[in-house]
Design a protein around this motif. Sequence first.
Motif, PDB file in Angstrom:
ATOM      1  N   VAL A 113       0.854  -1.189   0.000  1.00 41.58           N
ATOM      2  CA  VAL A 113       0.000   0.000   0.000  1.00 41.58           C
ATOM      3  C   VAL A 113       0.890   1.239   0.000  1.00 41.58           C
ATOM      4  CG1 VAL A 113      -1.687   1.347   1.304  1.00 41.58           C
ATOM      5  CG2 VAL A 113      -1.915  -1.143   1.148  1.00 41.58           C
ATOM      6  N   SER A 114       0.664   2.127  -0.965  1.00 44.56           N
ATOM      7  CA  SER A 114       1.486   3.335  -1.063  1.00 44.56           C
ATOM      8  C   SER A 114       0.716   4.616  -0.777  1.00 44.56           C
ATOM      9  CB  SER A 114       2.116   3.434  -2.452  1.00 44.56           C
ATOM     10  OG  SER A 114       1.121   3.638  -3.448  1.00 44.56           O
ATOM     11  N   HIS A 115      -0.612   4.569  -0.903  1.00 42.18           N
ATOM     12  CA  HIS A 115      -1.379   5.810  -0.721  1.00 42.18           C
ATOM     13  C   HIS A 115      -2.841   5.467  -0.476  1.00 42.18           C
ATOM     14  CE1 HIS A 115      -2.282  10.077  -1.090  1.00 42.18           C
ATOM     15  NE2 HIS A 115      -3.269   9.788  -1.920  1.00 42.18           N
ATOM     16  N   GLN A 116      -3.500   6.325   0.274  1.00 41.00           N
ATOM     17  CA  GLN A 116      -4.945   6.219   0.451  1.00 41.00           C
ATOM     18  C   GLN A 116      -5.521   7.613   0.618  1.00 41.00           C
ATOM     19  OE1 GLN A 116      -5.652   3.873   4.106  1.00 41.00           O
ATOM     20  NE2 GLN A 116      -3.451   3.933   4.363  1.00 41.00           N
ATOM     21  N   SER A 117      -6.759   7.783   0.172  1.00 40.29           N
ATOM     22  CA  SER A 117      -7.355   9.117   0.191  1.00 40.29           C
ATOM     23  C   SER A 117      -8.859   9.015   0.390  1.00 40.29           C
ATOM     24  CB  SER A 117      -7.057   9.846  -1.119  1.00 40.29           C
ATOM     25  OG  SER A 117      -7.728  11.085  -1.173  1.00 40.29           O
ATOM     26  N   THR A 118      -9.423  10.048   1.020  1.00 39.77           N
ATOM     27  CA  THR A 118     -10.878  10.122   1.207  1.00 39.77           C
ATOM     28  C   THR A 118     -11.390  11.515   0.853  1.00 39.77           C
ATOM     29  OG1 THR A 118     -10.561  10.712   3.543  1.00 39.77           O
ATOM     30  CG2 THR A 118     -10.862   8.382   3.038  1.00 39.77           C
ATOM     31  N   THR A 119     -10.706  12.185  -0.044  1.00 42.68           N
ATOM     32  CA  THR A 119     -11.061  13.567  -0.353  1.00 42.68           C
ATOM     33  C   THR A 119     -12.263  13.659  -1.287  1.00 42.68           C
ATOM     34  OG1 THR A 119      -8.732  14.197  -0.116  1.00 42.68           O
ATOM     35  CG2 THR A 119     -10.188  15.772  -1.200  1.00 42.68           C
ATOM     36  N   THR A 120     -12.143  13.091  -2.486  1.00 42.36           N
ATOM     37  CA  THR A 120     -13.245  13.156  -3.443  1.00 42.36           C
ATOM     38  C   THR A 120     -13.870  11.791  -3.695  1.00 42.36           C
ATOM     39  OG1 THR A 120     -11.686  12.915  -5.283  1.00 42.36           O
ATOM     40  CG2 THR A 120     -12.259  15.157  -4.612  1.00 42.36           C
TER      41      THR A 120
END
Length: 301
Positions: A113-120
């Motif tokens: 896992v390199s990145h995770q996001s919950t923005t859009t």
Amino acid sequence: MPTQSKITALNNMFTVTKQPQIEPVYVLNDTESQSSLTVFPDRGGIATSWRVGDRELLYLDTDRFTDPSLSVRGGVPILFPICGNLPDNTYKIGDRQYSLKQHGFAREMPWTVSHQSTTTDASLTVVLESNEATRQVYPFDFIVSFTYRIQGSKLVIDQTYTNKSDTLMPFSTGLHPYFLAPDKDRLIFEIAAASYQEKQTGEVHPFAGEFDFSQAEIDAAFTNVTANTATATDAGQKLTLSMTTSADYHTVVFWTVKGKDFYCLEPWTAPRNSLNTGVDLLHVYPGQTLTSNVTFTANFS
């Protein structure tokens, strides 16, 4: 302190949750639409569950999944650096012969896992890098990343393929999604091709949207698709599932076996044996990156 780590913002409708299990499991959620995606990075970066509301869309043979000696039958396996099989599992680069198993090695290797996001949206990026084991069967240095995104009834899979070698890197890539279908006789397909080739016999058959599910197995390759969209309508589940790909996907494969509640509608960039034939084979120059995309959308009537 909660037992689960969440990456989320205040009042955000999107979450990414790492579940406390022996092997890492990440669950992406869109809380407004109650959709979710479950990803096992250590198991080939595979997505094993995609839910929209209270409906599960993917099939998973849990007995096979819990037995590491068996290939996974279910979820969305990743195919790289080949799709399908090679004659005698072999191919040549220059004067040297190499061996690759069906569908390549990506689906059997741990991803990071390199990145995770919950923005859009709810998104998770997993990465596979070349190592000594991959170089024995595929003599290139690479970084492959897959970013899973969910929002509403849509699953987006963005991909990048970076060549870290000093020579041109050839490959094909694809997905092998298993979709849940309790009554396959109520399925109708729209695939942008008038015919398909049957793997078992090599025969070419006309296609008008339906298959004969009385057969023990159907393995149909549509290598002449004229558009990057395909649709499966399941009257039994009142579900229409659409698949849209970037322009570098030239083949669609349909596969199922009798007596199992699944069908596979697989986007491939190239047909079987492309490492040997060169048909639709992708190439990335040294230091360059190729990007691609597959999007699935579920609509219930």
